[in-house]
Design a protein around this motif. Structure first.
Motif, PDB file in Angstrom:
ATOM      1  N   LYS A  84      10.898   6.133  -9.280  1.00  0.00           N
ATOM      2  CA  LYS A  84       9.538   6.616  -9.090  1.00  0.00           C
ATOM      3  C   LYS A  84       9.526   7.993  -8.441  1.00  0.00           C
ATOM      4  N   HIS A  85       8.398   8.649  -8.533  1.00  0.00           N
ATOM      5  CA  HIS A  85       8.228   9.949  -7.904  1.00  0.00           C
ATOM      6  C   HIS A  85       7.329   9.773  -6.683  1.00  0.00           C
ATOM      7  N   PRO A  86       7.780  10.226  -5.504  1.00  0.00           N
ATOM      8  CA  PRO A  86       6.992  10.003  -4.288  1.00  0.00           C
ATOM      9  C   PRO A  86       5.721  10.842  -4.260  1.00  0.00           C
ATOM     10  N   SER A  87       4.732  10.347  -3.531  1.00  0.00           N
ATOM     11  CA  SER A  87       3.508  11.116  -3.322  1.00  0.00           C
ATOM     12  C   SER A  87       3.700  12.183  -2.258  1.00  0.00           C
ATOM     13  N   PHE A  88       4.576  11.870  -1.263  1.00  0.00           N
ATOM     14  CA  PHE A  88       4.803  12.798  -0.150  1.00  0.00           C
ATOM     15  C   PHE A  88       6.271  12.765   0.249  1.00  0.00           C
ATOM     16  N   VAL A  89       6.719  13.874   0.819  1.00  0.00           N
ATOM     17  CA  VAL A  89       8.046  13.967   1.416  1.00  0.00           C
ATOM     18  C   VAL A  89       7.863  14.478   2.842  1.00  0.00           C
ATOM     19  N   ALA A  90       8.497  13.805   3.804  1.00  0.00           N
ATOM     20  CA  ALA A  90       8.350  14.184   5.208  1.00  0.00           C
ATOM     21  C   ALA A  90       9.691  14.617   5.779  1.00  0.00           C
ATOM     22  N   ARG A  91       9.635  15.578   6.698  1.00  0.00           N
ATOM     23  CA  ARG A  91      10.842  16.061   7.373  1.00  0.00           C
ATOM     24  C   ARG A  91      10.597  16.138   8.868  1.00  0.00           C
ATOM     25  N   LYS A  92      11.559  15.635   9.607  1.00  0.00           N
ATOM     26  CA  LYS A  92      11.505  15.694  11.065  1.00  0.00           C
ATOM     27  C   LYS A  92      11.813  17.103  11.544  1.00  0.00           C
ATOM     28  N   GLN A  93      11.071  17.579  12.512  1.00  0.00           N
ATOM     29  CA  GLN A  93      11.322  18.897  13.088  1.00  0.00           C
ATOM     30  C   GLN A  93      12.371  18.758  14.186  1.00  0.00           C
ATOM     31  N   ILE A  94      13.460  19.510  14.106  1.00  0.00           N
ATOM     32  CA  ILE A  94      14.522  19.373  15.097  1.00  0.00           C
ATOM     33  C   ILE A  94      14.746  20.637  15.906  1.00  0.00           C
ATOM     34  N   ASN A  95      14.437  21.808  15.358  1.00  0.00           N
ATOM     35  CA  ASN A  95      14.693  23.059  16.075  1.00  0.00           C
ATOM     36  C   ASN A  95      13.494  23.437  16.950  1.00  0.00           C
ATOM     37  N   HIS A  96      13.238  22.602  17.965  1.00  0.00           N
ATOM     38  CA  HIS A  96      12.051  22.816  18.793  1.00  0.00           C
ATOM     39  C   HIS A  96      12.094  24.148  19.537  1.00  0.00           C
TER      40      HIS A  96
ATOM     41  N   LEU B  32      21.289  18.613   7.963  1.00  0.00           N
ATOM     42  CA  LEU B  32      21.022  18.167   9.325  1.00  0.00           C
ATOM     43  C   LEU B  32      19.792  17.269   9.387  1.00  0.00           C
ATOM     44  N   VAL B  33      18.840  17.499   8.521  1.00  0.00           N
ATOM     45  CA  VAL B  33      17.580  16.767   8.570  1.00  0.00           C
ATOM     46  C   VAL B  33      17.443  15.894   7.334  1.00  0.00           C
ATOM     47  N   ASP B  34      17.219  14.598   7.552  1.00  0.00           N
ATOM     48  CA  ASP B  34      16.963  13.680   6.439  1.00  0.00           C
ATOM     49  C   ASP B  34      15.525  13.811   5.968  1.00  0.00           C
ATOM     50  N   ASN B  35      15.297  13.436   4.724  1.00  0.00           N
ATOM     51  CA  ASN B  35      13.941  13.370   4.181  1.00  0.00           C
ATOM     52  C   ASN B  35      13.466  11.921   4.171  1.00  0.00           C
ATOM     53  N   TRP B  36      12.177  11.743   4.354  1.00  0.00           N
ATOM     54  CA  TRP B  36      11.549  10.438   4.182  1.00  0.00           C
ATOM     55  C   TRP B  36      10.599  10.547   3.003  1.00  0.00           C
ATOM     56  N   LEU B  37      10.774   9.688   2.036  1.00  0.00           N
ATOM     57  CA  LEU B  37       9.937   9.685   0.844  1.00  0.00           C
ATOM     58  C   LEU B  37       8.824   8.653   1.012  1.00  0.00           C
ATOM     59  N   ILE B  38       7.599   9.045   0.720  1.00  0.00           N
ATOM     60  CA  ILE B  38       6.446   8.169   0.878  1.00  0.00           C
ATOM     61  C   ILE B  38       5.873   7.885  -0.503  1.00  0.00           C
ATOM     62  N   TYR B  39       5.952   6.625  -0.913  1.00  0.00           N
ATOM     63  CA  TYR B  39       5.424   6.196  -2.204  1.00  0.00           C
ATOM     64  C   TYR B  39       4.115   5.454  -1.983  1.00  0.00           C
ATOM     65  N   GLN B  40       3.100   5.847  -2.705  1.00  0.00           N
ATOM     66  CA  GLN B  40       1.806   5.197  -2.608  1.00  0.00           C
ATOM     67  C   GLN B  40       1.659   4.155  -3.702  1.00  0.00           C
TER      68      GLN B  40
ATOM     69  N   LYS C 296       0.829  -1.212   0.000  1.00  0.00           N
ATOM     70  CA  LYS C 296       0.000   0.000   0.000  1.00  0.00           C
ATOM     71  C   LYS C 296       0.861   1.260   0.000  1.00  0.00           C
ATOM     72  N   PHE C 297       1.896   1.279   0.836  1.00  0.00           N
ATOM     73  CA  PHE C 297       2.816   2.414   0.895  1.00  0.00           C
ATOM     74  C   PHE C 297       4.232   1.891   1.108  1.00  0.00           C
ATOM     75  N   THR C 298       5.202   2.621   0.572  1.00  0.00           N
ATOM     76  CA  THR C 298       6.612   2.335   0.811  1.00  0.00           C
ATOM     77  C   THR C 298       7.286   3.606   1.307  1.00  0.00           C
ATOM     78  N   LEU C 299       8.011   3.504   2.421  1.00  0.00           N
ATOM     79  CA  LEU C 299       8.717   4.641   2.998  1.00  0.00           C
ATOM     80  C   LEU C 299      10.211   4.429   2.840  1.00  0.00           C
TER      81      LEU C 299
END
Length: 218
Positions: free
Chosen positions: A114-126, A93-101, A81-84
């Protein structure tokens, strides 16, 4: 399929529905509640087992390494269904996570093509952001929709997170399970928790975000 899953699901969902009935049923709409078990059904694998309120297996993740670079979310029948994928870049400093549907660029068999449906980034500078509860941002990458799609806030370590659309509407929540049953305290710990999905939000995407948070914060 798995009798013990039905027992686990019934216990979790009965407590959940009793404890949160006022919060969710006041909307006069149905919501989806999934039990997420941080354990693979395959021996010698790490992963997840996800069941619905009837005890049916709806999603599974089977990882053969402790920290895989690629995580695959499958439905109960084993269909992807999805591949991360985690994408590391030098001097960042921050890696990206690619989400393929499922269905992303079906003419290509290799994830790298392939081209991902979404790209996610972790927030680090709280300490530098206005809302210190933000854990991550998810950005849409489709040709018809680009830009911020979801914001995740809360604490994954405590299994207490909310997933917001860019309009600030909550579309899903991760909740830890602690309850009192028969006069005795029952703790489900951190490995069994509940994923609540609001009507209209894709439950597969909600579970993909759970996997994303687990990759970022476990």
């Amino acid at each position: 399929m798995f009798p013990f899953l039905k027992t686990l699901s019934r216990t979790v969902h009965e407590v959940h529905e009793e404890h949160h009935e006022e919060d969710y049923l006041s909307d006069e709409t149905s919501y989806k509640s999934l039990t997420v078990w941080r354990k693979s059904l395959v021996l010698s694998c790490n992963g997840f087992t996800v069941i619905d309120s009837d005890g049916d297996l709806v999603y599974r993740v089977d990882n053969y390494s402790g920290h895989p670079s690629e995580v695959i979310l499958m439905d109960g029948c084993g269909n992807i269904k999805f591949t991360l994928c985690r994408r590391k870049k030098k001097l960042r400093l921050v890696d990206n996570w690619l989400i393929y549907q499922e269905g992303d660029n079906d003419n290509s068999s290799a994830i790298s093509e392939k081209h991902p449906s979404f790209v996610a980034r972790k927030q680090i500078n709280h300490m530098l952001q206005q809302n210190a509860n933000v854990l991550a941002h998810v950005y849409a990458e489709t040709s018809s929709n680009k830009g911020l799609a979801y914001v995740i806030e809360g604490s994954y370590a405590h299994r207490s997170c909310k997933i917001y659309e860019k309009s600030r509407k909550v579309v899903a929540e991760i909740k830890r399970k602690e309850a009192s049953m028969g006069g005795e305290g029952v703790s489900f710990g951190l490995d069994v928790f509940v994923l609540v999905i609001r009507p209209g939000f894709d439950q597969g995407m909600a579970m993909a975000i759970v996997l994303l948070l687990d990759q970022m914060f476990s």
